[in-house]
Design a protein around this motif. Structure first.
Motif, PDB file in Angstrom:
ATOM      1  N   GLU A  15       0.725  -1.114  -0.027  1.00 47.63           N
ATOM      2  CA  GLU A  15       0.031  -0.100  -0.095  1.00 47.63           C
ATOM      3  C   GLU A  15       0.728   1.397  -0.103  1.00 47.63           C
ATOM      4  O   GLU A  15       0.548   2.283  -0.607  1.00 47.63           O
ATOM      5  N   ASP A  16       1.949   1.195   0.805  1.00 45.93           N
ATOM      6  CA  ASP A  16       2.723   2.215   0.799  1.00 45.93           C
ATOM      7  C   ASP A  16       3.567   2.672  -0.736  1.00 45.93           C
ATOM      8  O   ASP A  16       3.604   3.810  -1.151  1.00 45.93           O
ATOM      9  N   LYS A  18       2.244   1.643  -3.388  1.00 47.14           N
ATOM     10  CA  LYS A  18       1.340   2.360  -4.210  1.00 47.14           C
ATOM     11  C   LYS A  18       0.941   3.794  -4.144  1.00 47.14           C
ATOM     12  O   LYS A  18       0.736   4.561  -5.175  1.00 47.14           O
ATOM     13  N   GLU A  19       0.910   4.387  -2.858  1.00 43.95           N
ATOM     14  CA  GLU A  19       0.786   5.747  -2.414  1.00 43.95           C
ATOM     15  C   GLU A  19       1.956   6.564  -3.204  1.00 43.95           C
ATOM     16  O   GLU A  19       1.783   7.642  -3.589  1.00 43.95           O
ATOM     17  N   LEU A  20       3.034   5.953  -3.350  1.00 48.25           N
ATOM     18  CA  LEU A  20       4.118   6.777  -3.899  1.00 48.25           C
ATOM     19  C   LEU A  20       3.771   7.239  -5.212  1.00 48.25           C
ATOM     20  O   LEU A  20       4.433   7.973  -5.876  1.00 48.25           O
ATOM     21  N   VAL A  22       0.659   6.820  -6.849  1.00 49.24           N
ATOM     22  CA  VAL A  22      -0.585   7.085  -7.434  1.00 49.24           C
ATOM     23  C   VAL A  22      -0.736   8.646  -7.926  1.00 49.24           C
ATOM     24  O   VAL A  22      -1.657   8.848  -8.602  1.00 49.24           O
ATOM     25  N   SER A  23       0.043   9.505  -7.117  1.00 53.09           N
ATOM     26  CA  SER A  23      -0.028  10.969  -7.569  1.00 53.09           C
ATOM     27  C   SER A  23       0.367  11.192  -9.132  1.00 53.09           C
ATOM     28  O   SER A  23       0.082  12.300  -9.597  1.00 53.09           O
TER      29      SER A  23
END
Length: 104
Positions: A15-16, A18-20, A22-23
């Motif tokens: 999840e971490d 993916k967060e990097l 997704v922006s």
């Protein structure tokens, strides 16, 4: 586009990762590779993005970026090479370089 991400902190989870990304655009999957024996991160992973242009932008901006005190290495993933031992049934463990030689 499939993206290879290395030098990840061992504390990061899928999840971490993916967060990097997704922006920069839509992330279809983000996966950190774990050791089968210890279930611990091996420090690298793969991110799949649906848009190649967004993937290239993410690579350009995240390569060298520091995340949890570690500089990331980010580039386009290379396809798995077709090698001699892609089929496990073809492996020969009793060869001159093997540590598991049967001596009769």
């Amino acid at each position: 586009m499939n993206i290879y991400v290395a030098n990840l902190s061992f504390e990061l989870r899928d999840e971490d990762l993916k967060e990097l990304f997704v922006s920069f655009g839509e992330v279809s999957s983000a996966r950190i590779i774990v050791d089968k024996m210890t279930d611990r991160s091996r420090g690298f992973g793969f991110v799949e993005m649906t848009d190649d242009a967004a993937g290239r932008k993410a690579i350009a901006e995240l390569n060298g970026a520091t995340v949890e005190g570690r500089p990331l290495k980010v580039n386009e993933a290379n396809p798995k090479p077709e090698g001699k031992f892609n089929n496990p049934s073809e492996r020969n463990y009793n060869n001159s370089q093997s540590y598991n030689q049967t001596i009769y």
